[in-house]
Design a protein around this motif. Structure first.
Motif, short mmCIF file in Angstrom:
data_model
loop_
_atom_site.label_atom_id
_atom_site.label_comp_id
_atom_site.label_asym_id
_atom_site.label_seq_id
_atom_site.Cartn_x
_atom_site.Cartn_y
_atom_site.Cartn_z
N ASP A 71 0.81 -1.22 0.00
CA ASP A 71 0.00 0.00 0.00
C ASP A 71 0.85 1.27 0.00
O ASP A 71 0.32 2.38 -0.16
CB ASP A 71 -0.93 0.00 1.22
N ASN B 125 -3.38 -0.23 -2.12
CA ASN B 125 -4.34 0.87 -2.16
C ASN B 125 -3.76 2.14 -1.57
O ASN B 125 -2.84 2.07 -0.76
CB ASN B 125 -5.57 0.51 -1.32
N ASN C 80 -9.07 -2.38 5.16
CA ASN C 80 -8.20 -2.82 4.08
C ASN C 80 -7.81 -4.27 4.37
O ASN C 80 -7.80 -4.68 5.53
CB ASN C 80 -6.95 -1.92 4.12
#
Ligand code: GP9
Ligand code: MN
Length: 678
Positions: A577, A596, A604
């Motif tokens: 991430d 992300n 998440n």
């Protein structure tokens, strides 16, 4: 059963009645072959790693020569010399190539690196002067010796004498079994660390030292072929899955309050070796283990629920995942076997925006194959050990101490900045590396208990050993040193004017693999007994599988001198991430990131290479298909588990396929075309 017993009795009798004199007199050529090739293997170690008298690599070399040599008995006496010569030529090539390679690179040759070696070594004068040395060809004596000896034996009518006495089938099995037994004896002495390094195959000097040159080279051949075969089959399916995945899951980089906030600023990344959050939170006698990191995290953005997703490639996996937002491969490492694929990386995207990309690490550039990996990740220049002055005095553990590393790095970085403008630089630390036993060099930091508050509130001087003498205690001392090095680095950078207009990103590359029992002591210390509390005690903290896994979390901090954030992000996140999160902050748009932008999410899924995963609510153990609820308020249903299992296996599969089949390079055009058609 009876059959085996009879066979064993027969073997025993054969050994008992074995006529050594006759064996030697009718096997001269083979014995000469074995001895001369083992001597060459020792010679190679004499010229390179210098452990020519070591028994372990000697046994391994001997076993390989015997095993390969045993096949000679499948040939008739007249053809045997040709076979022995062919095998000798192969052994000679292995020794000569490795000797040359070592002279040039201070390491050993690998099939997976052949293409690079050829492009790096210039042809012409330079090679003749710098690379070719007489000692590299000394091994050829063995071939001359074999030819001369063969003709000598021929003159003496050896073949006519020895040939008829030979029971070839018996000799073949006898020699083969002998070779296998020696190899088995050798492998019984191999430690688990040595085994794991053999399977990773990157620490080439270590492998030749322990396993001998022939085992090293054949292992390398199988590893390289494995990587090649894997890519030959299954391409079409992998490519289709790749296209489908990115058509359905185009990475979302949404506009949010962090979008572009750092656009155009320098970025300095600190790869903090083995720093865990457990060190960040720990105090002894009122003193923080990591006072500098604590200050930096409080001022900046601190991601408190961050996990490394490294696999067996440890440091190099973290470097790879940080850069590419892909997961590491589960077998071996990208750094060694798949460094030559095309990856989309933070470094490359920044380079396109005019950044000068640099990496710094004071260990040998061959370690984790970084010389190649860093080029592939998009660094313009990699400053490795040869750029530093390293002495016994300024070293700790694996090499140059972090304080000295930073001191010597800052002027180089300053010059790069002055000459080439804005930079993206990664500084890879080294001192805080297992086994954390260079205690004399870490400086004073006690992990005992010196003071206690009495019931009436008064302080009393006491003395309890607590974590002194434990590996975890030593780790805290080492982490304290690393933290103090980071403190000094910040001062040096500031003095050099390098903190202005710069964003500093600090990450712990992976946990320190500390013993579970030491954590149990840390959380359950019983001063009275200098042991641990009873399990029934109400204050007892259980360090089970889940607690241990959760404790492996590492810090991630984004900090800049220009702005105080005082922000903690608690959303669970992994190394994948980081690239998308930073991309949004620096105005970049990655296409193939699997992670992300964490600033955009409240929850998440952090997928680990072994199939485990973690959210804010649950830690899931894939081996046992069990999980532990972390957030007691969360409602967990079986759909959540199924969905997160699917997310994890899909991410692992897509990541693995991209790496194995070089899909970004091979399929990006098709994907772009498909996007255009839509
Ligand atoms: C080696 C250093 C440590 O140069 O980065 O590597 P690790 O053992 O942590 O993978
Ligand atoms: Mn590491």
């Amino acid at each position: 059963m009876k059959k085996i017993k009879n066979k064993l009795i027969k073997i025993k009798n054969d050994i008992k009645n074995f006529n050594y004199k006759e064996y030697i007199s009718t096997n001269r050529q083979f014995i000469a072959f074995v001895i001369s090739n083992v001597v060459n293997a020792c010679l190679l170690r004499f010229f390179t790693v210098h452990n020519y008298f070591a028994i372990k690599p000697f046994l391994a070399d001997l076993a390989i020569v015997l095993i390969l040599g045993s096949f000679v008995y499948l040939f008739k006496a007249k053809k045997q010399f040709t076979y022995l010569m062919i095998v000798s030529i192969i052994f000679n090539i292995i020794c000569i190539v490795n000797s040359l390679y070592y002279t040039y690179y201070m390491s050993f040759a690998s099939f997976s690196l052949i293409a690079v070696s050829l492009t790096v070594v210039d042809v012409g004068d330079a090679v003749v002067k710098n690379v070719l040395q007489i000692k590299d060809f000394i091994f050829l004596w063995q071939l001359f010796f074999m030819v001369i000896y063969h003709y000598h034996l021929k003159r003496k009518k050896y073949i006519e004498f020895a040939g008829p006495k030979e029971n070839r089938k018996k000799r073949f099995t006898g020699t083969l079994i002998c070779g296998v037994i020696i190899y088995a004896l050798f492998f019984m002495t191999v430690t688990s660390v040595e085994f794991s390094r053999l399977s990773k195959q990157w620490n080439r000097e270590f492998l030749v030292t322990k396993f001998g040159i022939y085992t090293y080279q054949f292992n390398d051949l199988f590893k390289s072929l494995d990587a090649k075969f894997n890519t030959l089959f299954g391409y079409d399916n992998a490519a289709k899955d790749f296209r489908d995945y990115y058509n359905e899951n185009t990475i979302q980089i949404n506009e949010n309050e962090y979008t572009n906030i750092f656009e155009g600023k320098n970025i300095l990344v600190i790869h903090a070796e083995s720093i865990q959050n457990a060190a960040i939170y720990q105090k002894f006698n009122g003193e923080d283990v990591t006072p500098n990191l604590n200050r930096i995290k409080d001022e900046g953005i601190y991601f408190s629920n961050f996990y490394s997703q490294a696999s067996s490639g440890t440091s190099s996996d973290s470097e790879f995942t940080f850069a590419s937002s892909l997961l590491p491969v589960t077998n071996g490492s990208v750094a060694v076997s798949y460094w030559n694929r095309e990856y989309e990386t933070l470094q490359k995207m920044l380079k396109e925006k005019g950044y000068n990309t640099l990496s710094f690490h004071a260990n040998n550039g061959d370690f984790w194959n970084r010389n190649n990996l860093h080029k592939s990740l998009g660094y313009n220049t990699f400053y490795s050990k040869s750029s530093y002055s390293v002495t016994e005095e300024n070293s700790i553990g694996l090499g140059l101490s972090d304080k000295e590393f930073f001191k010597q790095t800052v002027p180089i970085l300053k010059k790069e900045y002055e000459d080439n403008g804005k930079f993206m630089a990664t500084l890879i630390m080294l001192s805080n590396h297992t086994p954390f036993d260079d205690l004399d060099k870490y400086g004073e930091f006690d992990t005992d208990i010196k003071e206690e508050v009495e019931e009436n509130g008064e302080k009393k001087i006491v003395s309890y050993p607590y974590m002194e003498g434990t590996k975890l205690g030593n780790y805290f001392k080492s982490a304290h040193y690393a933290d103090s090095a980071i403190g000094e680095l910040f001062d040096e950078l500031d003095e050099a004017g390098l903190l202005d207009n710069t964003v500093v990103v600090i990450y712990g590359d992976h946990d320190a693999k500390l013993p579970k029992g030491d954590y149990t002591r840390l959380y359950n210390y019983d001063k009275e007994t200098d042991g641990i509390l009873d399990k029934e005690d109400e204050n007892y903290v259980l360090v089970d599988y889940y607690q241990y896994e959760l404790n492996r979390s590492v810090p991630l901090i984004i900090w800049t001198k220009d702005k105080t954030f005082n922000k903690t992000v608690t959303t669970a996140m992994g190394m994948v991430d980081v690239m998308p999160t930073l991309s949004n902050m620096f105005g970049l748009t990655p296409k193939y990131a699997l992670g992300n932008d964490i600033m955009d999410l409240d929850n998440n899924v952090v997928s680990f290479p072994n199939g485990n995963w973690l959210t804010n609510d649950i830690y899931y153990n894939s081996q046992k298909d069990e999980y532990k609820v972390i957030n007691m308020n969360a409602i967990i249903d079986s759909d959540t588990i199924t969905k997160n299992n699917e997310i994890t296996s899909k991410k692992l599969q897509i990541s693995n396929d991209i790496i194995l089949y070089d899909l970004i390079k091979n399929e990006k055009n098709k994907l772009e075309r498909a996007e255009g058609d839509q």
